[in-house]
Write a protein that holds these residues in place. Structure first.
Motif, PDB file in Angstrom:
ATOM      1  N   THR A 245       0.822  -1.200   0.000  1.00  0.00           N
ATOM      2  CA  THR A 245       0.000   0.000   0.000  1.00  0.00           C
ATOM      3  C   THR A 245       0.868   1.267   0.000  1.00  0.00           C
ATOM      4  OG1 THR A 245      -1.792   1.154   1.105  1.00  0.00           O
ATOM      5  CG2 THR A 245      -0.277  -0.016   2.535  1.00  0.00           C
ATOM      6  N   ASN A 246       0.404   2.263  -0.724  1.00  0.00           N
ATOM      7  CA  ASN A 246       1.094   3.554  -0.858  1.00  0.00           C
ATOM      8  C   ASN A 246       2.395   3.484  -1.676  1.00  0.00           C
ATOM      9  OD1 ASN A 246       0.520   6.258  -0.189  1.00  0.00           O
ATOM     10  ND2 ASN A 246       2.177   6.304   1.297  1.00  0.00           N
ATOM     11  N   GLY A 248       2.663   3.604  -4.863  1.00  0.00           N
ATOM     12  CA  GLY A 248       2.591   4.433  -6.054  1.00  0.00           C
ATOM     13  C   GLY A 248       1.943   3.724  -7.227  1.00  0.00           C
ATOM     14  N   SER A 250      -1.374   3.476  -8.163  1.00  0.00           N
ATOM     15  CA  SER A 250      -2.368   4.257  -8.913  1.00  0.00           C
ATOM     16  C   SER A 250      -1.699   5.382  -9.687  1.00  0.00           C
ATOM     17  CB  SER A 250      -3.415   4.836  -7.959  1.00  0.00           C
ATOM     18  OG  SER A 250      -4.040   3.794  -7.249  1.00  0.00           O
ATOM     19  N   GLU A 264      -3.486   9.198  -3.361  1.00  0.00           N
ATOM     20  CA  GLU A 264      -3.423   9.902  -2.092  1.00  0.00           C
ATOM     21  C   GLU A 264      -2.218   9.440  -1.307  1.00  0.00           C
ATOM     22  OE1 GLU A 264      -6.914  10.984   0.651  1.00  0.00           O
ATOM     23  OE2 GLU A 264      -7.597   9.300  -0.575  1.00  0.00           O
ATOM     24  N   LYS A 266      -1.927   8.280   1.403  1.00  0.00           N
ATOM     25  CA  LYS A 266      -2.540   7.573   2.514  1.00  0.00           C
ATOM     26  C   LYS A 266      -2.481   6.111   2.169  1.00  0.00           C
ATOM     27  CE  LYS A 266      -5.822  10.708   4.548  1.00  0.00           C
ATOM     28  NZ  LYS A 266      -7.218  11.042   4.759  1.00  0.00           N
ATOM     29  N   MET A 267      -2.489   5.277   3.215  1.00  0.00           N
ATOM     30  CA  MET A 267      -2.491   3.863   2.928  1.00  0.00           C
ATOM     31  C   MET A 267      -3.904   3.445   2.505  1.00  0.00           C
ATOM     32  SD  MET A 267      -0.126   2.832   6.113  1.00  0.00           S
ATOM     33  CE  MET A 267       0.955   1.524   5.585  1.00  0.00           C
ATOM     34  N   PHE A 268      -3.966   2.545   1.583  1.00  0.00           N
ATOM     35  CA  PHE A 268      -5.240   2.017   1.079  1.00  0.00           C
ATOM     36  C   PHE A 268      -6.135   3.076   0.457  1.00  0.00           C
ATOM     37  CE2 PHE A 268      -4.015  -0.851   4.584  1.00  0.00           C
ATOM     38  CZ  PHE A 268      -3.676  -1.916   3.790  1.00  0.00           C
ATOM     39  N   ALA A 269      -5.550   3.900  -0.404  1.00  0.00           N
ATOM     40  CA  ALA A 269      -6.358   4.865  -1.141  1.00  0.00           C
ATOM     41  C   ALA A 269      -7.234   4.130  -2.153  1.00  0.00           C
ATOM     42  CB  ALA A 269      -5.460   5.879  -1.840  1.00  0.00           C
ATOM     43  N   THR A 270      -6.716   3.054  -2.693  1.00  0.00           N
ATOM     44  CA  THR A 270      -7.471   2.301  -3.697  1.00  0.00           C
ATOM     45  C   THR A 270      -8.040   1.033  -3.086  1.00  0.00           C
ATOM     46  OG1 THR A 270      -5.836   2.992  -5.316  1.00  0.00           O
ATOM     47  CG2 THR A 270      -7.339   1.224  -5.975  1.00  0.00           C
ATOM     48  N   GLY A 293      -3.925  -2.238  -2.263  1.00  0.00           N
ATOM     49  CA  GLY A 293      -2.558  -2.438  -1.803  1.00  0.00           C
ATOM     50  C   GLY A 293      -2.439  -3.586  -0.823  1.00  0.00           C
ATOM     51  N   LYS A 357       9.145   6.041  -7.396  1.00  0.00           N
ATOM     52  CA  LYS A 357       9.579   7.223  -6.619  1.00  0.00           C
ATOM     53  C   LYS A 357      11.094   7.376  -6.610  1.00  0.00           C
ATOM     54  CE  LYS A 357       5.623   6.431  -3.534  1.00  0.00           C
ATOM     55  NZ  LYS A 357       5.022   6.646  -2.228  1.00  0.00           N
ATOM     56  N   MET A 360      13.133  10.349  -5.353  1.00  0.00           N
ATOM     57  CA  MET A 360      13.322  10.626  -3.922  1.00  0.00           C
ATOM     58  C   MET A 360      14.670  10.131  -3.380  1.00  0.00           C
ATOM     59  SD  MET A 360      10.061  11.626  -2.758  1.00  0.00           S
ATOM     60  CE  MET A 360       9.636  10.841  -1.212  1.00  0.00           C
ATOM     61  N   ILE A 381       7.077  11.546 -11.600  1.00  0.00           N
ATOM     62  CA  ILE A 381       7.365  12.968 -11.802  1.00  0.00           C
ATOM     63  C   ILE A 381       8.121  13.179 -13.109  1.00  0.00           C
ATOM     64  CG2 ILE A 381       8.806  14.849 -10.903  1.00  0.00           C
ATOM     65  CD1 ILE A 381       7.914  13.886  -8.095  1.00  0.00           C
TER      66      ILE A 381
HETATM   67  N1  LIG Z   1       7.915  11.714  -5.341  1.00  0.00           N
HETATM   68  C1  LIG Z   1       7.133  10.784  -5.866  1.00  0.00           C
HETATM   69  N2  LIG Z   1       5.951  10.528  -5.276  1.00  0.00           N
HETATM   70  C2  LIG Z   1       5.164   9.572  -5.820  1.00  0.00           C
HETATM   71  C3  LIG Z   1       5.546   8.853  -6.975  1.00  0.00           C
HETATM   72  N3  LIG Z   1       4.562   7.967  -7.268  1.00  0.00           N
HETATM   73  C4  LIG Z   1       3.614   8.124  -6.308  1.00  0.00           C
HETATM   74  N4  LIG Z   1       3.949   9.086  -5.426  1.00  0.00           N
HETATM   75  C5  LIG Z   1       3.184   9.522  -4.262  1.00  0.00           C
HETATM   76  O1  LIG Z   1       2.998   8.439  -3.377  1.00  0.00           O
HETATM   77  C6  LIG Z   1       1.722   8.491  -2.752  1.00  0.00           C
HETATM   78  C7  LIG Z   1       0.957   7.219  -2.946  1.00  0.00           C
HETATM   79  O2  LIG Z   1       0.624   7.061  -4.295  1.00  0.00           O
HETATM   80  P1  LIG Z   1      -0.581   6.155  -4.809  1.00  0.00           P
HETATM   81  O3  LIG Z   1      -0.454   6.076  -6.297  1.00  0.00           O
HETATM   82  O4  LIG Z   1      -1.868   6.562  -4.229  1.00  0.00           O
HETATM   83  O5  LIG Z   1      -0.143   4.755  -4.162  1.00  0.00           O
HETATM   84  P2  LIG Z   1      -0.921   3.371  -4.239  1.00  0.00           P
HETATM   85  O6  LIG Z   1       0.127   2.319  -4.331  1.00  0.00           O
HETATM   86  O7  LIG Z   1      -1.952   3.400  -5.307  1.00  0.00           O
HETATM   87  O8  LIG Z   1      -1.556   3.346  -2.794  1.00  0.00           O
HETATM   88  P3  LIG Z   1      -2.875   2.549  -2.259  1.00  0.00           P
HETATM   89  O9  LIG Z   1      -3.912   2.609  -3.300  1.00  0.00           O
HETATM   90  O10 LIG Z   1      -3.183   3.354  -1.049  1.00  0.00           O
HETATM   91  O11 LIG Z   1      -2.403   1.171  -1.926  1.00  0.00           O
HETATM   92  C8  LIG Z   1       1.022   9.705  -3.368  1.00  0.00           C
HETATM   93  O12 LIG Z   1       1.176  10.809  -2.494  1.00  0.00           O
HETATM   94  C9  LIG Z   1       1.795   9.938  -4.658  1.00  0.00           C
HETATM   95  O13 LIG Z   1       1.740  11.291  -5.058  1.00  0.00           O
HETATM   96  C10 LIG Z   1       6.807   9.171  -7.588  1.00  0.00           C
HETATM   97  O14 LIG Z   1       7.234   8.610  -8.590  1.00  0.00           O
HETATM   98  N5  LIG Z   1       7.548  10.144  -6.988  1.00  0.00           N
END
Ligand SMILES: Nc1nc2c(ncn2[C@@H]2O[C@H](COP(=O)(O)OP(=O)(O)OP(=O)(O)O)[C@@H](O)[C@H]2O)c(=O)[nH]1
Ligand SMILES: [Mg+2]
Length: 398
Positions: A245-246, A248, A250, A264, A266-270, A293, A357, A360, A381
């Motif tokens: 989860t989280n 990236g 989505s 988002e 946040k954990m478990f946005a999707t 996630g 990411k 980062m 990005i």
């Molecule tokens: N700096 C940076 N931030 C990223 C990148 N990809 C995602 N994020 C950030 O990471 C956070 C989580 O991204 P999501 O795409 O919601 O993650 P997810 O895996 O879908 O998360 P869940 O649906 O909660 O399991 C968000 O705040 C994004 O903006 C990236 O490549 N670079």
């Protein structure tokens, strides 16, 4: 009073019953004073939690897990006031942790105005009750916290039914005894229990509700099967994005398909699977899907509930395992995801590991880690980083 001594007494001190103190304003002033001492005002309706972890595991493991619990709590809109870790030689079966430590926590909680204790370890029903009674605080464990987050996020009918089912199954064995500890137990965070079924329900009604929801789920899964059938029939390859989860997931789906599913920090946005088409050169295309996630120690009921959703992964021709390279715990996260894949019998699927990411962390780190895992690296990005991943997908599929 008739005698003279009584008279004398009345002359020198004021009558208690005529004592002139405005109790209301006194109490208000006292409460204001106490509020000033807390950082968070009385109007803030969010729960204020102390996070507790007690286990015989090594301290560093407890700390890691606590970091994640904190993220979970923040994702659930809980204010985290403090964290308490106790490494135990032996588990105390009554309260999980030692009685002395529990007393310390009570004082700490009163001091900081806590409303909630969140335990990182799963508590059995009698432990929850005993701790709630002793501390007079609402007590939940990690599983319930995750269930709560899911409850707040489920949007589709499918998702809602699955989460409510998991919540009720979690609740059922805990439904013994009565009284205030009970209501503290069932309220969930901010009372976000399963809708109108909250406090006064008895076990029988819960069981009825469970079987009704199960029937509904069957009907829904029939519809899902038909959708799946249509999708498989079109013969378009399916690529599924999975990961912690989280991580990236989505965001990557959006970047690849220029769409806008919910992203988002946040954990478990999707919670619902989303599918998009992704076109490749030479008139070729794939369907790419986003999923809920993963997390370590996913509550069993929740795992069962989401099995239906996760079953869609069986149709995938390729999995993209997304890993947040900027998360200090990414290695454990990879392990957790692989463990869950195994449980879902998906270990043998073709898989590309994708570190996300990468903006980062340093270039060197990225090179090192991607080589070690034979993985792709992307940043949402910097869209130019997606090229190599797209080529890899092409190679795997065709
Ligand atoms: N700096 C940076 N931030 C990223 C990148 N990809 C995602 N994020 C950030 O990471 C956070 C989580 O991204 P999501 O795409 O919601 O993650 P997810 O895996 O879908 O998360 P869940 O649906 O909660 O399991 C968000 O705040 C994004 O903006 C990236 O490549 N670079
Ligand atoms: Mg997502």
């Amino acid at each position: 009073m008739p005698n003279s001594a009584g008279k004398k007494y009345n002359e020198t001190s004021s009558d208690f019953y005529r004592y002139d103190l405005d109790f209301c304003s006194f109490i208000n002033a006292l409460e204001e004073e106490m509020d000033r001492m807390r950082v968070i005002g009385r109007d803030d309706k969010r729960e204020r939690a102390i996070l507790v972890s007690a286990s015989t595991k090594p301290k560093y493991e407890l700390q890691d897990s606590m970091e994640e619990l904190k993220e979970l709590a923040l994702s659930s809109d809980v204010i985290v006031l403090d964290t308490v870790i106790q490494r135990l030689k032996e588990i105390n079966s009554a309260y999980l942790l030692g009685e002395g430590k529990l007393k310390e926590i009570v004082i700490n909680a009163m001091d900081k105005g806590a409303t909630l204790l969140i335990f990182d370890q799963d508590l059995n029903p009698s432990q929850i009750r005993a701790i709630a009674e002793t501390t007079e605080l609402k007590v939940i464990d990690r599983s319930q916290l995750i269930l709560d987050i899911f409850a707040g996020r489920a949007h589709s009918r499918d998702g809602k039914v699955q989460v409510e089912l998991a919540q009720l199954k979690y609740m059922l064995p805990r439904l013994t005894g009565k009284g205030t500890a009970m209501s503290r137990l069932m309220g969930g965070i901010g009372g976000r229990g399963p809708g109108e079924m909250k406090l006064e329900i008895d076990r029988r009604r819960i069981r009825d509700r469970i079987s009704r929801l199960q029937k509904e789920l069957e009907i829904l899964s029939e519809a899902r099967k038909q959708r799946k059938h249509r999708r498989v029939e079109t013969g378009i390859p399916i690529v599924s994005i999975i990961g912690y989860t989280n991580a990236g997931k989505s965001t990557l789906l959006n970047a690849l398909t220029k769409s806008s599913t919910i992203v988002e920090d946040k954990m478990f946005a999707t919670l619902d699977t989303a599918s998009r088409r992704l076109r490749f050169p030479k008139e070729r295309e794939v369907i790419i899907t986003d999923t809920v996630g993963f997390i370590r120690d996913l509550p069993k009921d929740l795992m069962a509930a989401f099995k239906a959703t996760l079953e869609e992964l069986e149709d995938a021709d390729l999995l993209l395992h997304i890993v947040d390279i900027s998360n200090p715990r990414f290695e454990q996260q990879i392990e957790s995801v692989e463990k869950i894949l195994k449980e879902l019998n998906l270990s043998d699927k073709q898989k590309i590991m994708v570190f996300s990411k990468i903006d980062m962390v340093s270039r060197d780190e990225v090179d090192n880690i991607t080589q070690r895992y034979d993985a792709e690296a992307v940043s949402a990005i910097n869209l130019e980083t997606l090229g190599s991943l797209l080529k890899a997908i092409e190679r795997y599929i065709w």
